[in-house]
Design a protein around this motif. Structure first.
Motif, mmCIF file in Angstrom:
data_model
loop_
_atom_site.group_PDB
_atom_site.id
_atom_site.type_symbol
_atom_site.label_atom_id
_atom_site.label_comp_id
_atom_site.label_asym_id
_atom_site.label_seq_id
_atom_site.Cartn_x
_atom_site.Cartn_y
_atom_site.Cartn_z
ATOM 1 N N UNK A 259 0.854 -1.187 0.000
ATOM 2 C CA UNK A 259 0.000 0.000 0.000
ATOM 3 C C UNK A 259 0.887 1.233 0.000
ATOM 4 N N UNK A 260 0.752 2.050 1.017
ATOM 5 C CA UNK A 260 1.622 3.231 1.150
ATOM 6 C C UNK A 260 2.697 3.041 2.208
ATOM 7 N N UNK A 261 2.689 1.868 2.861
ATOM 8 C CA UNK A 261 3.668 1.593 3.911
ATOM 9 C C UNK A 261 4.949 1.068 3.276
ATOM 10 N N UNK A 262 6.032 1.824 3.406
ATOM 11 C CA UNK A 262 7.297 1.488 2.759
ATOM 12 C C UNK A 262 8.364 1.239 3.814
ATOM 13 N N UNK A 267 19.181 -7.349 6.596
ATOM 14 C CA UNK A 267 19.410 -8.783 6.790
ATOM 15 C C UNK A 267 18.483 -9.361 7.856
ATOM 16 N N UNK A 268 17.972 -8.492 8.743
ATOM 17 C CA UNK A 268 17.049 -8.939 9.789
ATOM 18 C C UNK A 268 15.614 -9.048 9.282
ATOM 19 N N UNK A 269 15.358 -8.590 8.040
ATOM 20 C CA UNK A 269 14.009 -8.624 7.492
ATOM 21 C C UNK A 269 13.189 -7.434 7.945
ATOM 22 N N UNK A 270 11.960 -7.390 7.494
ATOM 23 C CA UNK A 270 11.048 -6.311 7.891
ATOM 24 C C UNK A 270 9.621 -6.723 7.565
ATOM 25 N N UNK A 271 8.673 -5.930 8.026
ATOM 26 C CA UNK A 271 7.251 -6.186 7.742
ATOM 27 C C UNK A 271 6.559 -4.872 7.428
ATOM 28 N N UNK A 272 5.740 -4.864 6.398
ATOM 29 C CA UNK A 272 4.931 -3.698 6.044
ATOM 30 C C UNK A 272 3.474 -4.121 6.013
ATOM 31 N N UNK A 273 2.598 -3.185 6.337
ATOM 32 C CA UNK A 273 1.173 -3.508 6.467
ATOM 33 C C UNK A 273 0.314 -2.440 5.817
ATOM 34 N N UNK A 274 -0.747 -2.881 5.169
ATOM 35 C CA UNK A 274 -1.743 -1.967 4.609
ATOM 36 C C UNK A 274 -3.123 -2.439 5.033
ATOM 37 N N UNK A 275 -4.030 -1.506 5.189
ATOM 38 C CA UNK A 275 -5.399 -1.824 5.582
ATOM 39 C C UNK A 275 -6.328 -1.689 4.384
ATOM 40 N N UNK A 276 -7.153 -2.702 4.187
ATOM 41 C CA UNK A 276 -8.185 -2.657 3.151
ATOM 42 C C UNK A 276 -9.511 -2.379 3.847
ATOM 43 N N UNK A 344 2.767 -13.308 3.162
ATOM 44 C CA UNK A 344 1.684 -12.398 3.528
ATOM 45 C C UNK A 344 0.619 -13.093 4.364
ATOM 46 N N UNK A 345 0.029 -12.301 5.237
ATOM 47 C CA UNK A 345 -1.071 -12.764 6.086
ATOM 48 C C UNK A 345 -2.198 -11.735 6.030
ATOM 49 N N UNK A 346 -3.407 -12.215 6.241
ATOM 50 C CA UNK A 346 -4.596 -11.352 6.231
ATOM 51 C C UNK A 346 -5.364 -11.586 7.523
ATOM 52 N N UNK A 347 -5.717 -10.518 8.204
ATOM 53 C CA UNK A 347 -6.467 -10.635 9.456
ATOM 54 C C UNK A 347 -7.327 -9.399 9.646
#
Length: 436
Positions: A259-262, A267-276, A344-347
């Motif tokens: 989405x707009x979350x950048x 090397x540790x990874x990361x997570x981005x989330x968007x709301x629908x 990806x996960x959806x909740x």
């Protein structure tokens, strides 16, 4: 005296017998009471969190990339195979992008009706010369016997502007017998053509879409993890643009965008989330197998009292890369590119916000008539004014009115500025508007 005693005994016996006779009144249809049995309906879940996820085919190779610190592609104009033409860029990272071809919509000419004679097969109909030739045709046949306007679709073939229609069983177990005055409709059509896709390369991957079919807000979270290549000689991932600019050896700045979350992938990874956002107006309570269920509305035809579905909401995920400009080590010191795994996960969203039922976020004396978009079984329960720490319930029919899909704050007062209007609905959804 003796006769009086006998008479008294006789009367007493009659009274007992009379009382005994009334005890058999239960043998009649008269009820002396009733029992009511209750039926409790089960809970209906209205938190629909359905999201259409991309298929394996849709994401295959989308996130594969080339890293070119020496900007070799800029000079060669191709990949290393020498045949795949690539326009060089300044970022030095290349994802393969696919652009859908220009689609050609189906061709539907104006429907023409023709009166015919009594035939059952091999009917030839001449199409006006203004109709595009060499198209495929389907026909609708009405034999006039059952009050049904269309008895079925029938395949036809064409040569130029002449169509031969072979009338066959319409699936209802009978072959229409056509008489003079019955009608046949010939509708020329041509199937849609999706066009030919084209490919190019850029420093951003294609944006993979997640389309919501949800009633409540859902969060799509994408976790990026880094898998080191064998030998531990991967190009280093850096945490920001400054680190990339300062690097003396090949380095890679890779971003995950949902989405707009950048977020920057290290090397540790990361997570981005968007709301629908949810679209509850597209759902309604209905029945299925003797139960109440909450499903996407099917009454979408305005001509039959329905309402078209609102647009669903969606989000996307993509990778964006950039490398510094420097020489690449050779031989045993040669570098490899890290592998990035996306999961990806959806909740249901923690915020659980849904698409507003009301058309605006503010209300004022000049703009107090608002359009409502609610599920068909939902109504406005109450409207409240929150001002100066106090909450006042507004009177329906006086302070506000609801007519069809319009909410009018009829008695809006200038002194309400700075407060909020809370609109509560029968499904407990709440919209909040700022008073101006």
């Amino acid at each position: 005296m003796k006769s009086k005693k006998i008479l008294a005994m006789t009367l007493a016996t009659a009274m007992v017998l009379g009382g005994s006779m009334t005890a058999f009144a239960a043998d009649t249809d008269d009820a002396n009471g009733a029992t009511g049995s209750g039926t409790a309906f089960e809970h209906v879940n209205k938190d629909i969190i359905a999201v259409t996820l991309p298929t394996q085919g849709e994401v295959a190779n989308v996130f594969n990339y080339y890293v070119d610190p020496e900007r070799l592609i800029n000079d060669a104009g191709t990949l290393a195979d020498g045949s795949t033409v690539v326009a060089g860029n300044t970022d030095g990272v290349y994802f393969k992008n696919t652009t859908a071809g220009t689609a050609t919509p189906a061709v539907d000419a104006s429907v023409k009706s023709y009166s015919i004679g009594g035939v059952t097969s091999g009917l030839t109909v001449t199409i006006p010369t203004t109709t595009a030739a060499n198209l495929t045709y389907k026909t609708i046949v009405d034999d006039g016997t059952d009050g049904v306007t269309t008895d079925g679709w029938y395949e036809g073939t064409d040569t130029a502007t002449v169509v031969t229609v072979n009338i066959t069983d319409d699936g209802n177990g009978s072959v229409p017998t056509l008489a003079s005055g019955d009608s046949i409709v010939v509708e020329p059509y041509q199937a849609a053509n999706p066009g030919t896709a084209t490919t190019s390369y850029s420093s951003s991957s294609d944006a993979v879409s997640f389309e919501g079919k949800n009633s409540v807000a859902v969060d799509v979270s994408v976790a990026a993890t880094v898998t080191a290549s064998a030998g531990g000689k991967d190009i280093a991932l850096v945490a920001d643009a400054d680190a990339l600019a300062a690097a003396k050896t090949p380095a890679l700045l890779m971003k995950l965008k949902v989405g707009t979350d950048e977020k920057i992938i290290t090397s540790a990874g990361t997570t981005a989330t968007a709301t629908i956002a949810g679209v509850p107006a597209n759902f309604a309570v209905t029945t299925e197998n003797n139960k109440f269920v909450y499903k996407i509305r099917t009454n979408t035809d305005p001509d039959n009292g329905g309402k078209a579905l609102d647009d669903w909401n969606a989000t996307t995920v993509q990778l964006i890369g950039k490398t510094n400009t420097t020489n690449v080590p050779e031989g045993a010191a040669a570098l490899t590119a890290p592998q990035i795994v996306l999961t990806w996960t959806v909740a249901k969203s923690e915020n659980a916000t849904t698409q507003a039922y009301v058309s605006a976020t503010t209300v004022s004396a000049a703009s107090k008539s608002l359009t409502l978009t609610m599920p068909t079984d939902v109504t406005v329960s109450k409207v409240e004014l929150v001002l100066g720490g106090n909450t006042t319930t507004l009177a329906s029919g006086n302070h506000y009115t609801v007519s069809g899909t319009t909410l009018n704050i009829a008695k809006y007062a200038a002194g309400w500025a700075g407060g909020t209007i809370k609109v509560t609905y029968s499904d407990n959804h709440v919209d909040t508007l700022t008073c101006e």
